[in-house]
Design a protein around this motif. Structure first.
Motif, PDB file in Angstrom:
ATOM      1  N   HIS A   1       0.812  -1.212   0.000  1.00  0.00           N
ATOM      2  CA  HIS A   1       0.000   0.000   0.000  1.00  0.00           C
ATOM      3  C   HIS A   1       0.851   1.269   0.000  1.00  0.00           C
ATOM      4  CE1 HIS A   1      -3.762  -2.196   0.711  1.00  0.00           C
ATOM      5  NE2 HIS A   1      -3.064  -2.954   1.533  1.00  0.00           N
ATOM      6  N   SER A   2       2.152   1.129  -0.164  1.00  0.00           N
ATOM      7  CA  SER A   2       3.052   2.281  -0.058  1.00  0.00           C
ATOM      8  C   SER A   2       3.426   2.809  -1.437  1.00  0.00           C
ATOM      9  CB  SER A   2       4.324   1.884   0.710  1.00  0.00           C
ATOM     10  OG  SER A   2       5.298   2.895   0.597  1.00  0.00           O
ATOM     11  N   VAL A   3       3.069   4.046  -1.700  1.00  0.00           N
ATOM     12  CA  VAL A   3       3.412   4.668  -2.974  1.00  0.00           C
ATOM     13  C   VAL A   3       4.920   4.843  -3.098  1.00  0.00           C
ATOM     14  CG1 VAL A   3       3.192   6.783  -4.339  1.00  0.00           C
ATOM     15  CG2 VAL A   3       1.183   5.828  -3.193  1.00  0.00           C
ATOM     16  N   SER A   4       5.582   5.258  -2.014  1.00  0.00           N
ATOM     17  CA  SER A   4       7.023   5.493  -2.107  1.00  0.00           C
ATOM     18  C   SER A   4       7.792   4.193  -2.336  1.00  0.00           C
ATOM     19  CB  SER A   4       7.538   6.216  -0.859  1.00  0.00           C
ATOM     20  OG  SER A   4       7.354   5.439   0.312  1.00  0.00           O
ATOM     21  N   HIS A   5       7.350   3.094  -1.715  1.00  0.00           N
ATOM     22  CA  HIS A   5       7.996   1.804  -1.986  1.00  0.00           C
ATOM     23  C   HIS A   5       7.809   1.407  -3.449  1.00  0.00           C
ATOM     24  CE1 HIS A   5       8.237   0.948   2.438  1.00  0.00           C
ATOM     25  NE2 HIS A   5       9.262   0.236   2.043  1.00  0.00           N
ATOM     26  N   HIS A   6       6.606   1.577  -3.961  1.00  0.00           N
ATOM     27  CA  HIS A   6       6.340   1.225  -5.356  1.00  0.00           C
ATOM     28  C   HIS A   6       7.210   2.045  -6.299  1.00  0.00           C
ATOM     29  CE1 HIS A   6       4.079   0.496  -9.105  1.00  0.00           C
ATOM     30  NE2 HIS A   6       4.176   1.809  -9.283  1.00  0.00           N
ATOM     31  N   LEU A   7       7.273   3.357  -6.069  1.00  0.00           N
ATOM     32  CA  LEU A   7       8.033   4.214  -6.967  1.00  0.00           C
ATOM     33  C   LEU A   7       9.522   3.906  -6.889  1.00  0.00           C
ATOM     34  CD1 LEU A   7       6.120   7.601  -6.504  1.00  0.00           C
ATOM     35  CD2 LEU A   7       6.096   6.092  -8.506  1.00  0.00           C
ATOM     36  N   ARG A   8      10.023   3.615  -5.704  1.00  0.00           N
ATOM     37  CA  ARG A   8      11.446   3.288  -5.588  1.00  0.00           C
ATOM     38  C   ARG A   8      11.760   1.971  -6.296  1.00  0.00           C
ATOM     39  NH1 ARG A   8      14.347   1.704   0.035  1.00  0.00           N
ATOM     40  NH2 ARG A   8      12.843   0.024  -0.193  1.00  0.00           N
TER      41      ARG A   8
END
Length: 343
Positions: A127-134
């Motif tokens: 559910h983490s946008v920053s994890h996905h983008l990284r």
């Protein structure tokens, strides 16, 4: 006096144009602001609307914006128009009721709520946008993320200033110390809103204030509207402090991931600088917010503990709704915006 009369259209300080409506409620309000209508929505109609929906969130956003930069061609005296304020109050009531109902268990245990903020999940929970983008974010997704976040970051820290005259002692001193950094420590080029504008330019986006309001989904409007709601009401000063604490405590690890995502995608140094700056600054701010702002507020007004918890939980709730919206679209390979960005 109108904003058009006081601010040249080509000035960097020029306010944005009014956005298109997203339903009958926002349509009526926008017509009144534009001077082409006279009938505002009935209070009952506002109270029956979806508190998280496009129509109500845009209505709130444009009425709150009258307290910030306003809109081109809109009479500045409408900021305090009693009829518009009445419509806004009805919309605020159902939005706040929804946040109290949906945000979390509530209660008065501020220490527990803050401790949960500091507990960084091990790995990506999906559910983490920053994890996905990284991990796998593409440049077009980073551009969309910046466009969505521009609704707040181009006015970064402005909503938080509303609470300063409502604090005293340690809480006020700590709040102003953090805000001093947010506003560039006296240097205009280092104001965080300017750093975000530089990020947008680096990513090939239009960095004008309010440019992507029409493209942003309701979930993004709700996050910014929550800040304005908490900030503009003295009775919600505890909730504003809780929201502010959430931003400062959770910012550093997320900003580190976003800086890495931008580097991996080949973004330029201006784009990377915004998040690099937040990694370092917010790690320091976290301590000030925890010990001075929250500690000082509750030392003076212990009865505000439940509101601080509300601010923390409401921020997590709305950020979760926005993150789920973004990730659902991106995982299907489609734009998360109401209108895709041009290359």
């Amino acid at each position: 006096m109108t904003t058009q009369a006081t601010t040249p259209r080509d000035s960097p300080a020029a306010p944005p144009a009014l956005p298109p409506a997203r339903g009958p409620l926002s349509e009526s309000v926008l017509a009144v602001l534009a001077g082409s209508g006279t009938r505002l929505p009935a209070t009952d109609a506002v109270r029956r609307s979806d508190p998280y929906g496009d129509d109500l969130q845009l209505l709130l956003y444009v009425l709150y914006e009258l307290h910030y930069r306003g809109f081109a061609g809109v009479d500045e005296r409408l900021e305090w128009d009693p009829d518009l304020l009445g419509v806004r109050a009805a919309a605020e009531d159902i939005f706040l009721d929804a946040l109290r109902r949906d945000a979390g268990p509530g209660g008065r245990d501020v220490a527990r709520a803050v401790e949960e903020l500091q507990r960084e999940p091990v790995g990506d929970d999906g559910h983490s946008v920053s994890h996905h983008l990284r991990r796998e974010g593409e440049l077009w997704q980073l551009r969309e993320y910046a466009a969505v976040r521009s609704l707040y970051h181009l006015k970064e820290a402005d909503p938080h200033l509303w609470v300063v005259p409502r604090l005293r002692g340690r809480a006020k001193a700590g709040m102003v110390a953090v805000e001093f950094d947010e506003f560039g420590a006296g240097r205009a080029e280092n104001v965080h809103a300017q750093l975000f504008a530089d990020l947008m330019t680096d990513l090939g986006l239009d960095a004008r204030y309010g440019r992507y309001l029409d493209a942003a989904p309701a979930q993004a409007l709700a996050v910014v509207n929550m800040m304005s709601l908490f900030g503009l009401h003295r009775r919600l000063r505890g909730a504003l402090v809780g929201h502010f604490a959430t931003v400062e405590i959770t910012s550093s690890p997320g900003s580190r991931r976003l800086a890495e995502a931008l580097r991996r995608a080949g973004a330029g140094p201006a784009a990377q600088r915004f998040y690099d700056e937040h990694v370092e600054a917010d790690a320091v701010h976290e301590q000030v917010v925890r010990h001075e702002v929250i500690g000082g507020l509750l030392e003076d007004e212990p009865g505000l503990a439940a509101d601080v918890v509300l601010g923390i939980e409401a921020t997590g709730h709305l950020e979760g709704l926005l993150g789920d919206h973004l990730l659902a679209a991106w995982r299907e390979g489609r734009s998360a915006l109401r209108a895709p960005l041009t290359p």
